[in-house]
Design an enzyme around this catalytic site. Structure first.
Site, PDB file in Angstrom:
ATOM      1  NE  ARG A  58      32.217  -9.782  -0.309  1.00  0.00           N
ATOM      2  CZ  ARG A  58      31.414  -8.790   0.062  1.00  0.00           C
ATOM      3  NH1 ARG A  58      30.110  -8.893  -0.148  1.00  0.00           N
ATOM      4  NH2 ARG A  58      31.880  -7.702   0.632  1.00  0.00           N
TER       5      ARG A  58
ATOM      6  CD  GLU B   9      33.854   7.352   2.872  1.00  0.00           C
ATOM      7  OE1 GLU B   9      33.472   6.245   2.446  1.00  0.00           O
ATOM      8  OE2 GLU B   9      34.027   8.342   2.160  1.00  0.00           O
TER       9      GLU B   9
HETATM   10  P1  AMP Z   1      37.269  -2.387   5.563  1.00  0.00           P
HETATM   11  O1  AMP Z   1      36.742  -2.566   6.946  1.00  0.00           O
HETATM   12  O2  AMP Z   1      37.204  -0.969   5.094  1.00  0.00           O
HETATM   13  O3  AMP Z   1      38.639  -3.001   5.368  1.00  0.00           O
HETATM   14  O4  AMP Z   1      36.274  -3.126   4.595  1.00  0.00           O
HETATM   15  C1  AMP Z   1      36.367  -4.477   4.450  1.00  0.00           C
HETATM   16  C2  AMP Z   1      35.029  -5.129   4.235  1.00  0.00           C
HETATM   17  O5  AMP Z   1      34.182  -4.391   3.343  1.00  0.00           O
HETATM   18  C3  AMP Z   1      35.263  -6.471   3.611  1.00  0.00           C
HETATM   19  O6  AMP Z   1      34.408  -7.397   4.258  1.00  0.00           O
HETATM   20  C4  AMP Z   1      34.932  -6.283   2.151  1.00  0.00           C
HETATM   21  O7  AMP Z   1      34.239  -7.388   1.695  1.00  0.00           O
HETATM   22  C5  AMP Z   1      34.077  -5.026   2.091  1.00  0.00           C
HETATM   23  N1  AMP Z   1      34.546  -4.053   1.075  1.00  0.00           N
HETATM   24  C6  AMP Z   1      35.066  -2.820   1.319  1.00  0.00           C
HETATM   25  N2  AMP Z   1      35.373  -2.170   0.196  1.00  0.00           N
HETATM   26  C7  AMP Z   1      35.081  -3.013  -0.824  1.00  0.00           C
HETATM   27  C8  AMP Z   1      35.210  -2.941  -2.263  1.00  0.00           C
HETATM   28  N3  AMP Z   1      35.685  -1.855  -2.882  1.00  0.00           N
HETATM   29  N4  AMP Z   1      34.806  -4.008  -2.982  1.00  0.00           N
HETATM   30  C9  AMP Z   1      34.327  -5.119  -2.362  1.00  0.00           C
HETATM   31  N5  AMP Z   1      34.185  -5.247  -1.028  1.00  0.00           N
HETATM   32  C10 AMP Z   1      34.549  -4.211  -0.261  1.00  0.00           C
END
Ligand code: AMP
Length: 174
Positions: A59, A96
């Site tokens: 995205r 996680e």
């Molecule tokens: P992180 O590495 O945990 O910051 O996760 C970020 C990536 O996961 C991004 O590319 C987001 O598009 C996706 N992502 C993580 N959690 C969500 C959520 N609750 N809703 C939508 N996309 C998420």
């Protein structure tokens, strides 16, 4: 920018139970909403005097491409492993459960270039942290991180301490 929330669909229990997924496809679908989001991110990236945007699969590509065109600067994709055809550099980061990896082409950023990293949402900051390390491996300077959404109940600020963080809207609880 609070009005952006009305364009974002929240999907409970996706991709697994307990996760509330913030779906930006409904924002992209709406020309008024998409334009508003791009205006906000464009202003930020311009203020950071970026030479390049690094966009996170998938995205982030949609936002990054539109912004790079508006600002007339280069766009670099940061991708899941095995997708980029030429010589790559790789960063592993923890999820996680388990780990994941992100790759960039080895010639995508030049030493000293100012880079803003773009994605749709910051959750734990793991993905963006890996993207920062990729840019820094090549000698680039991460001058900012921009996303539409920040999940403020997750500890991304600690993980990305020292970086200039920007988001248009935030959610404070799940
Ligand atoms: P992180 O590495 O945990 O910051 O996760 C970020 C990536 O996961 C991004 O590319 C987001 O598009 C996706 N992502 C993580 N959690 C969500 C959520 N609750 N809703 C939508 N996309 C998420």
């Amino acid at each position: 920018m609070e009005q952006l929330k009305k364009y974002i669909r929240s999907v409970p229990d996706f991709p697994k139970p307990g996760i509330n997924f913030y779906d930006v496809t409904t924002l992209f679908q709406n020309p008024v909403g998409f334009n508003l989001a791009l205006d906000g991110m464009e202003e930020y990236v311009r203020s950071r005097k970026a030479d390049k945007i690094v966009a996170i699969e998938a995205r982030g590509f949609i936002l990054g491409a539109a912004l790079a065109d508006r600002l007339n600067i280069g766009l670099v994709p940061a991708r899941k492993p095995g997708k980029l055809p030429w010589r790559t550099i790789t960063e592993e980061y923890s999820l996680e459960y388990g780990t994941d990896r992100l790759q960039m082409h080895a010639d995508a950023v030049q030493p000293g270039e100012r880079v803003v990293i773009v994605d749709d949402l910051i959750a734990t900051g793991g993905t963006l942290g890996a993207a920062c390390k990729l840019v820094e491996q090549l000698g680039g300077k991460v001058v900012g991180i921009s996303s539409v959404i920040g999940l403020n109940f997750l500890p991304y600020r600690q993980r990305l301490a020292g970086y200039d963080l920007h988001h248009l809207i935030a959610y404070d609880s799940e």
